[in-house]
Structure formats: C-alpha cells, structure tokens
Design an enzyme around this catalytic site. Structure first.
Site, PDB file in Angstrom:
ATOM      1  CG  HIS A 111      -1.861   1.143   1.299  1.00  0.00           C
ATOM      2  ND1 HIS A 111      -3.150   1.076   0.817  1.00  0.00           N
ATOM      3  CD2 HIS A 111      -1.719   2.399   1.776  1.00  0.00           C
ATOM      4  CE1 HIS A 111      -3.752   2.234   0.994  1.00  0.00           C
ATOM      5  NE2 HIS A 111      -2.903   3.060   1.583  1.00  0.00           N
TER       6      HIS A 111
ATOM      7  CG  HIS B 296     -10.167   3.537   0.779  1.00  0.00           C
ATOM      8  ND1 HIS B 296     -10.682   3.521   2.042  1.00  0.00           N
ATOM      9  CD2 HIS B 296      -8.884   3.944   0.915  1.00  0.00           C
ATOM     10  CE1 HIS B 296      -9.763   3.916   2.912  1.00  0.00           C
ATOM     11  NE2 HIS B 296      -8.666   4.183   2.247  1.00  0.00           N
TER      12      HIS B 296
END
Length: 701
Positions: free
Chosen positions: A245, A310
């Site tokens: 991430h 997301h």
C-alpha cells in the site's frame, strides 16, 4: 446516569418510505407500515432544565415528537403501531459522527459538560411477516463488523418496557508492555508471522504484517547486526512502511523486460520524456514527489490532483471504506506543499451487478460471507456522498461500471483536486531539526489498525475488523479550514502530511526524512479512550489527523489559533538530524531504527510474468436491416444506463464554481467532462474527464 432520547416523526418521513420500498424488494412482500426513530443515549448527570434544552437542540417541534427515558421514568407519548422493532447502533470504539456532533452541541449548553453521547436508530415494522423475515430485514440494516443490532417483537417490547439503555463504551485493559519478537525461527514460522501477525498471549494473532519471507529475513539480518530482537513497535512500523500500500513494490520491483520496475520504466520514464520534449511549455509543477501531483493553473495558482482506491475496506464496510477513502484523499490535498484547498471531488465505482445473487465467503469454511453486491453499492455511494457533501467540496465527476468479476472485491476510486497559490515557499516544505512534531485533528483509537498491511493482501478470514475506520468529515472540514485559510498563510508550520496508511508510524517517519530523524513520545498522543498498547498508538489509522512540523517559537500562536477553531493539537515529539527514528513510551525506548533501513532497507524481488491463455472466439456478426431491438437492448444495459440517481446525490454546486454540470442536455445524460471555475473572479476553468476499459485485458494481455 444514562438518559435515552427517542425522536419520532409526526409527518411523512421519506427515509421510512425508501426503507419500506427496499424491504419489500428484499423479501418480496409489501410492508404496510414502517417508522424510523432516532435515538440519542447520553451519559452524565443532567438537570431538568438541561434535558429541556437538549430537546430544543435535537427535536423539531413542527415535524417531530420525542420522549426521555431514564431510570424508571418514561415520558408518555403515542408510539407508532408495530409488530416488530429493530434497533441498530455502533459497536464500542467505532466512530459515530452523529454522536460526536451531538456531544459538541450539548457541551456548548450553559453549565453543561461534554459527556459521552451514542446514536442509534429504531425501525418499527407493522407487518405479519415471520421472525425469519424480520431477521433478514435486520441483517440488511447493519454490518456486524462495526454495528450492533437488537430486534424485539411487540410483546417482548411491552414486557421489557422498551429497549435497553445500552452504552457501547470501550473497555480495555491497560497495555503498556512492549514485546520483543524473536525472528531467529524457521522459515515456516516466519511465513506465518508475515501472514497472520504477531502472536498474542492467548495464542491469537494481531493481524497481517503483509511481510513475505524475503522481507522478514532482511529484517532479521538487520536486528541480528544490532545483536537484539526487534520490539513489536519496530516490527509493526516496518510492516506499515514496507507494505504494498505504501511502497507499491509490485510496480517498483524488477520484472523480466523492465529491470528497473514497471513504475520507473513505463510511468516515470514516459512522464519525464514528455516533460523534456515540452521544455518551457511544461506545466508540471510537482510529479511523483508529494501527496498529490500539481500543474500550473496560471501565473498565480497551481492545481493539484490525486486519485486513489479504497477497495478492500469498502468490501468489508462499504460506507466506512468509501467515506474514509474520500476524506483521506482530501487530506492528501491538504498534505501537498504547505496545504492546498480541496475544491473538487470525483469518484469511480466498479461493482458486480446489483442483482448478482452469488454468495462468496472470506473463509474456506464458508462461515464469513461477503456482503451482497446491492449492499456494497448502496454503502459506497452513501459513503462518498457523506464525505463530500459534509466537507463542503463539490463532487462533479464520476463513473460506474459493472462486471460480475467485481463480486469478490469492488474497485472504489476517489479523487480530489486542490488549489494553492503558486508561491515556491508554499509548494516546498521541509521539517527542520528542532521543529515540534504536532498531531492535529482527531484522536487515536483502535480503528484503522493494520489498514495499510490489510489492504496489501487479499480478503481472507484473517482480514481484521479494526482495519476499517469511519471518517469524520465535520472535524476534518474544521481542520482543513484553519490550516489552509489561516495557519498556512501565517507561516506557522514548515511541513505537513496526513495520517493515512500506517498512521503516525508513516507520517512522522516520512517527514523525518526531511530533517533526517525524529523522536516521538507516544504517551503524549491524545487517545479516544485509555488502554491502547504502544504499537497500537503508533500505527493506528484513526481518521481526520495531520502531522505538522511547527517551529518551537510558533507553537504558542499555532495552538491558540487551532484551539479557537475547535481543533485539538498536541506536541508529541521533535524532529532531529540523528539519522534515526526513535520512539519512547513512558521513558522506555520502544523503537530505534536507522532512517535509511526503515525507508530503503526492503530488498527487491525479481518478479516473473505469467501470460494466461485466453481462448478468443471470434464470431461473425450477422447483418441485420433493422437494428431497433438491438439498440433498445444496448440502452438497457447497466454500463449504458444513466447514473443520474448517483450524480444527483452528490452536491456539485457548493463553492459556486460549477460551469459544465455532471448532467447535461434535455435528457440529463451524464457529461463526458465537467468544468469547474475554481476562482470566481477569473474566467478560467478546470476540465475533468475519465476513462476506463477493463475489458481490454480480455483480448490483449
């Protein structure tokens, strides 16, 4: 004392009408009557006068009626007719934005303190459906990861004299112990550590570190060189910093025909080549170096842009994942330079069709079901709605795309465009040794722990509920305004970044690169509730927080300013030039890692491509003289149909700059591009569009 205020509508409630229709579609039978009541549970001692004042704050006497319930006292009002009642509220520790705002309102009353408030909602159902059907309806109203539900029949409600006075207070045992993690173990044990996380005393695991064997071996070698084992704070911190991430290792690591990695070879190199060819006509101001990219708008201003996904959080909690995504990318805008003002939001959703009834699970035992596609769609749309509308940022551009292959995990794109004066002093930022490390905004809780590492892996039975957090756009709006409209232009801080993935562990360490070191005192970090362990404080991703570098001489003025705007700010440490990231807790050193290893110590892995064989059946398209039926069929497809129902939920007029709207023409079709005028005294606009073609890979890999 616990007080419960129940508020009932006295006029037609469109929320109830929408829910009644949704229930009927869900169970295939009409619901004759349905009423929604809002509930506020308040802790603390209150006088009769204060209870009257609270009612005046929360109840509209024209369209609502209410009653107080406390101890053995219940105000008498006529309740709606019902056979069943379902109450849904948040679990302990989950962000409750309605309650937070109510707490602030009550705290402003004369002689009142800011005691805890908890919100919930009751749904009264008048229908002769079975308890099994009621359970289906209850399940559709709540997400067990973040919410609690209670259902009662009319008879049970009468017997119990209503619903319970429930207070979802967080109760944690104080955890100050720091654990040393032995990495001199077998490869199998290291792999388990990376996938499942550090073991707790009871044998359970904390959640994924998302560190593979190569990474853990490199970490082991580093600490063996120091002749000690890492603390849990250090290992958790490295896991956040090295996560896919944060580091985008798949794009950065070498691959067969791209030895420098996909990012440097195809994305960065292409951008640099285009900029070189443009020469003096290059409009890029900042590329690949800050929280957002930036281009020149005119001689006086630059505009920033940032889009992120997301996906995993939205699969677990669609509303929370989506709202956290949009307010998070808003903070990336605040974190560009010394703070750009968010002026446009945009979105992109890839879902399975809403009528897709395929049931998927997170575990092999099929115990933990994934949410339905319809549930995910509704939650994601509502999350971006709440995040944008409540923040006063127009949402002008977006798309929605359907394919059954998104059933396992949706794609949720969120983006923000920002505006910043084109002064070099506002674009460049650098924390200096001796600057105060200041955390601004919300407090730290268990929500969002392992968010960075969780989103770096596939959904599984080990996907932690704590990875899901819910943003508070109201608090963030106040924080945004005081920073970009006041503190920035007063020169009260030297650098700023957001507390997103990895929380303080990433924001402080990233800014520490600017000064070449930092020292943090974790016990100074404001907490939502007591009992958090040092590692939890350090990596929590609780929302609406920014980290700033404030010169010591500017701190008193900065604190006075933000406090006057209702925003909390705390000095939690100091930037240094030691070359190390040091963290202490109550006088004990819990982390001491060289900045070079923390940011650049991860080994590169040689990636190997695998080309899947795709059988392509190319059939001749028959020639037809009348294409009417085909045309009508195409217009009825989900990917052709209008998304007006989505666009109209998002405020695109706030800030007053919308020129070409999301819906245009007599038919109010979705525009291919929108135009926004960011400065109302200038006839210049920002044009936004988008493109998406995921089916391309079906034909060319």
């Amino acid at each position: 004392m616990i007080y419960r205020l129940e508020i009932y509508p006295t006029v037609k409630d469109m929320r109830a009408e929408v829910r009644k229709k949704a229930f009927a579609e869900l169970v295939g039978t009409p619901i004759p009557e349905l009423t929604i009541a809002d509930v506020y549970t308040i802790e603390g001692e209150r006088t009769e006068e204060q209870l009257v004042s609270i009612k005046q704050l929360l109840v509209n006497p024209v369209s609502q009626k209410s009653r107080w319930i406390y101890k053995s006292f219940q105000e008498s009002i006529e309740l709606p007719q019902f056979d069943w009642v379902i109450e849904v509220g948040y679990l302990p520790g989950v962000t409750d934005n309605i309650a937070a705002t109510t707490t602030e309102l009550i705290g402003d009353l004369p002689g009142s303190d800011r005691s805890s408030v908890y919100s919930s909602q009751m749904t009264f159902i008048k229908s002769d459906v079975s308890e099994k059907v009621i359970q289906i309806l209850a399940d559709s109203l709540y997400n067990p990861l973040i919410q609690r539900v209670i259902k009662k029949s009319f008879n049970q409600y009468q017997t119990d004299q209503g619903m319970e006075l429930t207070v979802p207070r967080v109760k944690l045992q104080p955890q100050s112990e720091v654990t040393r993690i032995d990495l001199n173990i077998s490869d199998e044990a290291l792999i388990q550590l990376g996938k499942q996380g550090i073991a707790n005393n009871d044998g359970s695991r904390r959640g994924p570190l998302a560190l593979d064997l190569t990474y853990l071996q490199a970490i082991r070698n580093y600490f063996n060189g120091l002749r000690r084992s890492p603390t849990d704070v250090e290992l958790e911190s490295i896991a956040q910093t090295w996560s896919e991430h944060c580091k985008h290792t798949i794009f950065a690591d070498p691959i067969e025909d791209a030895p420098e990695g996909l990012f440097k070879t195809y994305i960065k190199k292409a951008t640099e080549e285009i900029r070189r060819k443009k020469g003096a006509a290059d409009i890029c101001v900042s590329v690949f170096s800050d929280n957002s990219g930036a281009i020149a708008f005119d001689e006086e201003f630059v505009i920033t842009d940032k889009v992120e996904t997301h996906n995993s959080p939205s699969a677990l909690d669609p509303f929370g994942g989506a709202i956290t995504g949009i307010v998070g990318v808003n903070r990336d805008t605040l974190g560009f330079g010394l703070g750009a003002k968010p002026i446009i939001n945009r979105f992109g959703f890839c879902f399975a069709p809403p009528d897709d009834g395929t049931q998927l699970y997170r575990d092999k035992e099929r115990i933990q079901p994934l949410l339905s596609s319809r549930r995910i769609i509704g939650g994601v749309v509502a999350g971006v709605n709440s995040g944008g509308n409540c923040s006063g940022i127009p949402t002008t551009q977006g798309f929605m795309y359907f394919d059954e292959r998104y059933r396992g995990k949706p794609l949720v794109f969120v983006g923000t465009v920002g505006l910043l004066p084109a002064k070099l002093s506002l674009i460049q930022k650098k924390a200096q040794p001796g600057d105060c490390i200041v955390m601004v905004g919300g407090r730290v809780g268990l929500d969002g722990i392992h968010g960075a590492t969780f989103s770096s892996e596939a959904l599984s039975t080990g996907s932690p509920a704590t990875a899901v957090q819910i943003g508070d756009p109201i608090t963030q709006k106040k924080m945004s305004d005081v920073l970009v409209k006041e503190a920035r232009d007063r020169g009260l801080y030297r650098s700023i970044t957001d507390n997103g993935a990895g929380g303080l562990s990433c924001s402080v360490a990233e800014m520490g690169k600017e000064s070449n070191g930092c020292v943090v005192q974790l016990e100074k970090v404001p907490l939502k509730y007591p009992g958090l362990a040092p590692w939890q404080i350090w990596i929590s991703e609780s929302q609406e927080r920014m980290t700033l570098a404030v010169p010591p001489e500017k701190w008193p003025e900065f604190l006075r300013l933000v406090t006057s705007r209702g925003i909390e700010a705390t000095v939690i440490g100091e930037f240094s030039n030691s070359g190390r990231c040091m963290v202490t807790y109550q006088g004990e050193t819990v982390m001491d890692i060289a900045m070079g290893f923390l940011h650049n110590g991860l080994p590169q892995r040689q990636l190997v491509t695998a080309y899947p064989y795709i059988e392509r059946n190319v059939n001749e398209i028959p020639v037809q003289s009348d294409l009417t039926e085909i045309f009508i069929a195409i217009t009825g497809r989900l990917n052709t149909a209008s998304i007006e129902s989505i666009s109209m939920q998002y405020d695109h007029e706030v800030q007053g700059g919308s020129v070409v709207k999301p819906l245009v023409g007599k038919g109010r079709v979705n525009s291919d591009a929108t135009v926004v005028r960011p400065l109302l005294n200038k006839n210049k606009g920002i044009v936004l569009s988008h493109g998406l073609y995921p089916r391309y890979s079906d034909y060319d890999t």
